[in-house]
Scaffold this active site. Structure first.
Site, PDB file in Angstrom:
ATOM      1  N   ASP A   6    -143.406 131.299  -2.935  1.00 37.79           N
ATOM      2  CA  ASP A   6    -143.859 130.263  -4.022  1.00 37.79           C
ATOM      3  C   ASP A   6    -144.014 129.195  -3.216  1.00 37.79           C
ATOM      4  O   ASP A   6    -143.461 128.675  -1.973  1.00 37.79           O
ATOM      5  CB  ASP A   6    -142.313 129.897  -4.721  1.00 37.79           C
ATOM      6  CG  ASP A   6    -142.882 128.923  -5.908  1.00 37.79           C
ATOM      7  OD1 ASP A   6    -143.362 129.182  -6.909  1.00 37.79           O
ATOM      8  OD2 ASP A   6    -142.252 127.696  -5.500  1.00 37.79           O
ATOM      9  N   GLU A  34    -148.420 129.112  -8.927  1.00 37.20           N
ATOM     10  CA  GLU A  34    -148.302 128.966  -7.404  1.00 37.20           C
ATOM     11  C   GLU A  34    -147.218 130.021  -6.887  1.00 37.20           C
ATOM     12  O   GLU A  34    -147.256 130.404  -5.668  1.00 37.20           O
ATOM     13  CB  GLU A  34    -147.957 127.541  -6.804  1.00 37.20           C
ATOM     14  CG  GLU A  34    -146.538 127.159  -7.018  1.00 37.20           C
ATOM     15  CD  GLU A  34    -146.268 126.560  -8.560  1.00 37.20           C
ATOM     16  OE1 GLU A  34    -145.308 126.176  -8.728  1.00 37.20           O
ATOM     17  OE2 GLU A  34    -147.225 126.621  -9.395  1.00 37.20           O
TER      18      GLU A  34
END
Length: 512
Positions: free
Chosen positions: A370, A414
């Site tokens: 992440d 993301e």
């Protein structure tokens, strides 16, 4: 069921176009081969039919000659029996001549008949009772004077002295005195025109021949006619012994007289030194077959060529379709921004690898990656720069996840997920740390070359590794990796944390 099978076959063909094309070519070649074998069989059949026809013709020819010889021989024996009767000997010469030779004089081709004395002088004959021709040099006289056991003798072809040089053959028998001594011969002359007449009635093609040959190799008659100057002695022919040593037979050879290749069928005339020969030319026999061969050959070649062309075109069309389907499938499983696998493809990979893990004693590791503070980065630099950052992160992940079975996918926003089959916890940590370091170094280098300062761009990574015995489900594995990711977030970000599959579960932290 059937459409699915067809579709699978089409897909398989599209992935192996050269094999499909080669199989089609082999099939076309097989069709050509079958056509060729059929034509060869038809050729053999044509030759066999010609042989059977020639055998029938030569049998009829031999039979006709044999009947004529038998009839002439009976006339000879009747003549000898009559000459020896005292009543006939005491008849008036003209009456005796009329009695003995009148019937023969009426024959068309049996044109000579007579009796000689022991010195070969003609005593009486069908053509004249006054001319005393000397036949002492003829083979049909000499052979009987030299031996009493000859029986019926058939002479070689000669030119008759008594009939202006007409070509003839003589049949002769010995006449003995009461004491067995040689008294003379009785003879019957058959014009060679008789044999030519027999041959003229036979049709064996424009380049075929029919012939009557003696066993000494001399030619009696031939159709078409061959001048004596061009007539060879066939005893020197390599195939002539075959005629001598067999009552009948068949062979193929090229004629020495005109160079034509012919199919020879022969048969010995029983009880005679004569051989009847029928020889159609091979080109005449195969004339209709050649027409058929051209038609079948051209047609089969054209059809086979067209079939090959269609098969190859179809094979490459199927290949293009398979490639298009593969590309479409790839597009449906690829994230359009980063080029990594998308969420849908990721779910399939996870399911497949989990099922495989249950079948073997290996390991399966999952990394949750992440981007740190990506919302702030996106707000500061805009979505375009945010997309570039995500592409850069995806490239770093792809460079570290390179094994054939590995899978890197964009989970959403993301967040990225890496699936590492056959990878234990230690190696999974190495891969995760490699991704983190690669991004950190590359982003640092990028910041140094940028005209305006860039916000730091890092990732946090959570790792989880499963064995066949634990955890109990795929959901537990992914949840463990997710929890490890949040541990990395709480630890200050830009770090890697591994989940302990035996540790108690904690609730996930909120935010990133």
């Amino acid at each position: 069921m059937f459409p699915n099978s067809v579709r699978r076959a089409a897909v398989l063909a599209g992935r192996r176009p050269f094999i499909v094309g080669a199989l089609g070519t082999l099939l076309a070649a097989g069709v050509l081969g079958v056509s060729l074998l059929t034509l060869v069989a038809a050729r053999d059949t044509a030759i066999q039919h010609a042989h059977e026809t020639s055998r029938n013709v030569v049998a009829v020819l031999s039979s006709n000659i044999s009947r004529t010889i038998e009839s002439s021989d009976q006339s000879l024996q009747t003549l000898i029996a009559a000459v020896d009767k005292p009543a006939v000997q005491h008849m008036d010469a003209d009456v005796r001549h009329e009695l003995l030779f009148n019937r023969t004089a009426a024959s068309r081709y049996v044109t000579g008949m007579g009796v000689t004395d022991a010195r070969g002088r003609l005593i009486d004959g069908c053509c004249s009772s006054t001319h005393h021709w000397d036949f002492s040099d003829r083979d049909y006289f000499l052979v009987h004077r030299q031996s009493a056991k000859v029986g019926l003798y058939i002479s070689a072809v000669y030119r008759a002295r008594s009939r202006g040089g007409v070509e003839a053959m003589a049949l002769s028998r010995r006449i003995d005195n009461a004491d067995g001594s040689f008294k003379g011969v009785a003879l019957v002359a058959i014009d060679v025109a008789y044999f030519r007449h027999l041959l003229d009635d036979l049709d064996v093609g424009p380049h075929g021949i029919t012939a009557i040959v003696r066993t000494d190799g001399t030619l009696v008659a031939r159709n078409p006619y061959l001048p004596p100057a061009l007539t060879p002695n066939f005893s020197k022919s390599p195939s002539f012994p075959l005629m001598i040593n067999h009552a009948s037979g068949f062979y193929a050879a090229r004629a020495s007289t005109d160079g034509v290749f012919r199919l020879y069928t022969f048969q010995r005339v029983p009880g005679t030194p004569l051989i009847a020969v029928v020889a159609p030319a091979l080109d005449d026999v195969l004339a209709s077959w050649r027409t058929l061969a051209w038609m079948v050959g051209v047609s089969a070649s054209a059809i086979s060529f067209a079939f090959c062309a269609v098969v190859w075109l179809l094979a490459f069309a199927l290949r293009d379709r398979a490639l298009a389907e593969d590309r479409l499938t790839e597009l449906t499983q690829t994230d359009s921004l980063t080029g990594l696998k998308n969420r849908r493809a990721l779910d399939d990979v996870l399911e497949n690898e989990w099922e495989r893990l249950q079948r073997n004693d290996s390991s399966l590791s999952v990394l949750y990656v992440d981007a740190d503070h990506f919302k702030q980065y996106n707000d500061k630099y805009g979505h375009a720069e945010g997309d570039k950052a995500l592409k850069h992160l995806a490239a770093c992940i792809a460079r570290r996840v390179r094994r054939r079975g590995d899978c890197a996918a964009r989970y959403g926003g993301e967040e990225f997920v890496v699936v590492l089959p056959d990878t234990d916890a230690a190696n999974a940590l190495l891969v995760a740390e490699g991704i983190r370091e690669a991004l950190e170094k590359s982003w640092r280098a990028r910041r140094e070359t940028a005209t305006a300062g860039l916000h730091p761009f890092t990732v946090s990574i959570g790792c989880a590794t499963a064995r066949r015995t634990r955890p109990a489900s795929l959901g537990e594995l992914t949840k463990a990796a997710d929890l490890a990711l949040y541990e990395a977030k709480r630890a200050g970000r830009n770090c890697v944390r591994a989940a302990s599959m035996d540790a108690p579960r904690t609730d996930a932290a909120q935010g990133n």
